[in-house]
Design a protein around this motif. Structure first.
Motif, PDB file in Angstrom:
ATOM      1  N   MET A   1       0.840  -1.194   0.000  1.00 39.72           N
ATOM      2  CA  MET A   1       0.000   0.000   0.000  1.00 39.72           C
ATOM      3  C   MET A   1       0.873   1.241   0.000  1.00 39.72           C
ATOM      4  O   MET A   1       1.907   1.281   0.658  1.00 39.72           O
ATOM      5  N   LYS A   2       0.467   2.237  -0.795  1.00 43.11           N
ATOM      6  CA  LYS A   2       1.212   3.500  -0.841  1.00 43.11           C
ATOM      7  C   LYS A   2       0.247   4.645  -0.573  1.00 43.11           C
ATOM      8  O   LYS A   2      -0.789   4.743  -1.223  1.00 43.11           O
ATOM      9  N   HIS A   3       0.605   5.481   0.394  1.00 37.19           N
ATOM     10  CA  HIS A   3      -0.233   6.628   0.751  1.00 37.19           C
ATOM     11  C   HIS A   3       0.596   7.902   0.707  1.00 37.19           C
ATOM     12  O   HIS A   3       1.805   7.872   0.968  1.00 37.19           O
ATOM     13  N   THR A   4      -0.061   9.001   0.367  1.00 41.56           N
ATOM     14  CA  THR A   4       0.608  10.297   0.313  1.00 41.56           C
ATOM     15  C   THR A   4       0.142  11.164   1.467  1.00 41.56           C
ATOM     16  O   THR A   4      -1.055  11.268   1.728  1.00 41.56           O
ATOM     17  N   TYR A   5       1.123  11.772   2.138  1.00 40.75           N
ATOM     18  CA  TYR A   5       0.818  12.611   3.302  1.00 40.75           C
ATOM     19  C   TYR A   5       1.423  13.996   3.104  1.00 40.75           C
ATOM     20  O   TYR A   5       2.382  14.179   2.352  1.00 40.75           O
ATOM     21  N   SER A   6       0.853  14.960   3.784  1.00 40.27           N
ATOM     22  CA  SER A   6       1.391  16.316   3.788  1.00 40.27           C
ATOM     23  C   SER A   6       2.230  16.504   5.042  1.00 40.27           C
ATOM     24  O   SER A   6       1.808  16.133   6.143  1.00 40.27           O
ATOM     25  N   ILE A   7       3.417  17.061   4.854  1.00 37.45           N
ATOM     26  CA  ILE A   7       4.338  17.296   5.978  1.00 37.45           C
ATOM     27  C   ILE A   7       4.582  18.791   6.115  1.00 37.45           C
ATOM     28  O   ILE A   7       4.963  19.454   5.145  1.00 37.45           O
ATOM     29  N   THR A   8       4.369  19.349   7.267  1.00 35.63           N
ATOM     30  CA  THR A   8       4.678  20.760   7.512  1.00 35.63           C
ATOM     31  C   THR A   8       5.831  20.860   8.504  1.00 35.63           C
ATOM     32  O   THR A   8       6.027  19.969   9.334  1.00 35.63           O
ATOM     33  N   GLY A   9       6.583  21.932   8.410  1.00 39.43           N
ATOM     34  CA  GLY A   9       7.700  22.145   9.340  1.00 39.43           C
ATOM     35  C   GLY A   9       9.054  21.907   8.713  1.00 39.43           C
ATOM     36  O   GLY A   9      10.087  22.214   9.332  1.00 39.43           O
ATOM     37  N   MET A  10       9.105  21.377   7.489  1.00 42.47           N
ATOM     38  CA  MET A  10      10.396  21.127   6.841  1.00 42.47           C
ATOM     39  C   MET A  10      10.898  22.406   6.176  1.00 42.47           C
ATOM     40  O   MET A  10      10.139  23.091   5.489  1.00 42.47           O
ATOM     41  N   THR A  11      12.178  22.701   6.366  1.00 43.92           N
ATOM     42  CA  THR A  11      12.757  23.920   5.800  1.00 43.92           C
ATOM     43  C   THR A  11      14.018  23.687   4.978  1.00 43.92           C
ATOM     44  O   THR A  11      14.473  24.587   4.284  1.00 43.92           O
ATOM     45  N   CYS A  12      14.594  22.485   5.050  1.00 45.22           N
ATOM     46  CA  CYS A  12      15.847  22.238   4.350  1.00 45.22           C
ATOM     47  C   CYS A  12      16.037  20.742   4.076  1.00 45.22           C
ATOM     48  O   CYS A  12      15.202  19.919   4.465  1.00 45.22           O
ATOM     49  N   GLY A  13      17.161  20.437   3.424  1.00 48.47           N
ATOM     50  CA  GLY A  13      17.465  19.050   3.127  1.00 48.47           C
ATOM     51  C   GLY A  13      17.652  18.218   4.381  1.00 48.47           C
ATOM     52  O   GLY A  13      17.343  17.020   4.406  1.00 48.47           O
ATOM     53  N   GLY A  14      18.175  18.853   5.454  1.00 44.83           N
ATOM     54  CA  GLY A  14      18.353  18.133   6.710  1.00 44.83           C
ATOM     55  C   GLY A  14      17.014  17.682   7.283  1.00 44.83           C
ATOM     56  O   GLY A  14      16.900  16.587   7.846  1.00 44.83           O
ATOM     57  N   CYS A  15      16.005  18.517   7.128  1.00 47.41           N
ATOM     58  CA  CYS A  15      14.660  18.164   7.601  1.00 47.41           C
ATOM     59  C   CYS A  15      14.125  16.961   6.823  1.00 47.41           C
ATOM     60  O   CYS A  15      13.510  16.055   7.387  1.00 47.41           O
ATOM     61  N   VAL A  16      14.390  16.971   5.508  1.00 46.62           N
ATOM     62  CA  VAL A  16      13.938  15.860   4.675  1.00 46.62           C
ATOM     63  C   VAL A  16      14.573  14.556   5.139  1.00 46.62           C
ATOM     64  O   VAL A  16      13.900  13.522   5.261  1.00 46.62           O
ATOM     65  N   SER A  17      15.876  14.607   5.406  1.00 46.44           N
ATOM     66  CA  SER A  17      16.589  13.413   5.863  1.00 46.44           C
ATOM     67  C   SER A  17      16.058  12.928   7.202  1.00 46.44           C
ATOM     68  O   SER A  17      15.876  11.721   7.428  1.00 46.44           O
ATOM     69  N   SER A  18      15.790  13.883   8.104  1.00 46.87           N
ATOM     70  CA  SER A  18      15.296  13.527   9.427  1.00 46.87           C
ATOM     71  C   SER A  18      13.909  12.892   9.358  1.00 46.87           C
ATOM     72  O   SER A  18      13.644  11.861   9.982  1.00 46.87           O
ATOM     73  N   VAL A  19      13.014  13.506   8.586  1.00 47.93           N
ATOM     74  CA  VAL A  19      11.658  12.981   8.452  1.00 47.93           C
ATOM     75  C   VAL A  19      11.683  11.603   7.793  1.00 47.93           C
ATOM     76  O   VAL A  19      10.981  10.674   8.219  1.00 47.93           O
ATOM     77  N   THR A  20      12.528  11.467   6.758  1.00 51.23           N
ATOM     78  CA  THR A  20      12.634  10.176   6.068  1.00 51.23           C
ATOM     79  C   THR A  20      13.094   9.089   7.022  1.00 51.23           C
ATOM     80  O   THR A  20      12.542   7.973   7.042  1.00 51.23           O
ATOM     81  N   GLU A  21      14.089   9.420   7.824  1.00 50.72           N
ATOM     82  CA  GLU A  21      14.625   8.438   8.772  1.00 50.72           C
ATOM     83  C   GLU A  21      13.594   8.043   9.827  1.00 50.72           C
ATOM     84  O   GLU A  21      13.397   6.858  10.120  1.00 50.72           O
TER      85      GLU A  21
END
Length: 236
Positions: A1-21
């Motif tokens: 199953m694949k779902h799409t979510y909205s993420i708020t609070g990300m401001t940079c590539g570091g945020c992307v890495s943190s959320v992904t992890e």
């Protein structure tokens, strides 16, 4: 199953890495793709995962929600915004009805009050169109079939409204004015109805271009009131 979510609070590539992890470590998650530009995350999972579990996995600075919730929230905000934009239209109608009633409150006559309302309606609405006589025809042609077919008609329309308003207020050639009202507003109402059924998002030109009003059911009601009064007066 694949779902799409909205993420708020990300401001940079570091945020992307943190959320992904953080999301990848949630039990049942197979793959996570986070996009900073769209502020979204696509999560592949081998079982249903509660949204609350995903929220718990993220630090407090981030917020996650289903995109369906976001769309519904945006639609609700747009709906509120439309009604807020229509406030000038409702206020004008309240003043017109109030003036027509006050003119005959001591010696009430329904037909006379209706004629005054129709006259004031045309005069006031033509005034707003005259504020931008060059820009009005283009906006009007977006939903009025006759103005689209004959561009000159869009430029002439404010003058026609003013003329009809004066005829009603001065009680001159009333039958002609009533028939003209049915024809002109009948054509416009047809265009408004088609626009609403097609769910097109365009601007209403009823108050010219000075006030940016969205095309809504209120525009249809505005024309319907005048048409009902015109038919009533002809039958009377």
């Amino acid at each position: 199953m694949k779902h799409t979510y909205s993420i708020t609070g990300m401001t940079c590539g570091g945020c992307v890495s943190s959320v992904t992890e953080k999301l990848s470590n949630v039990r049942g998650v197979e793959h996570v793709e986070v996009d900073l530009a769209s502020a979204s995350a696509q999560i592949s999972m081998n079982q249903h995962i509660e949204l609350s579990d995903l929220r718990t996995a993220l630090p407090d600075k981030y917020s996650i929600s289903e995109q369906k919730d976001i769309v519904e929230s945006i639609d609700l905000q747009e709906e509120k915004s439309k009604w807020a934009q229509l406030q000038p239209l409702f206020l004008i109608f309240a003043y017109l009805f109030g003036a027509a009633i006050l003119l005959h409150v001591r010696d009430w006559n329904t037909n006379e009050a209706m004629l005054d309302f129709m006259g004031l309606f045309y005069v006031v609405f033509s005034f707003f169109k005259f504020l931008d006589l060059k820009g009005f025809p283009e906006s009007f042609a977006m939903y009025d079939p006759l103005a689209r077919a004959v561009p000159f008609y869009g430029w002439l329309y404010p003058f026609i409204e003013l003329g009809l308003g004066l005829l009603f207020l001065m009680r001159l050639e009333l039958q002609f004015a009533l028939i003209a009202t049915i024809v002109l507003l009948g054509v416009t109402t047809f265009g408004v109805t088609k626009t609403l059924l097609d769910k097109k998002s365009i601007r209403c030109a009823c108050l010219g271009t000075a006030l940016k009003l969205p095309m809504t059911e209120a525009t249809f009601i505005e024309n319907a009131i005048m048409l009902v009064m015109a038919f009533w007066m002809l039958l009377a």
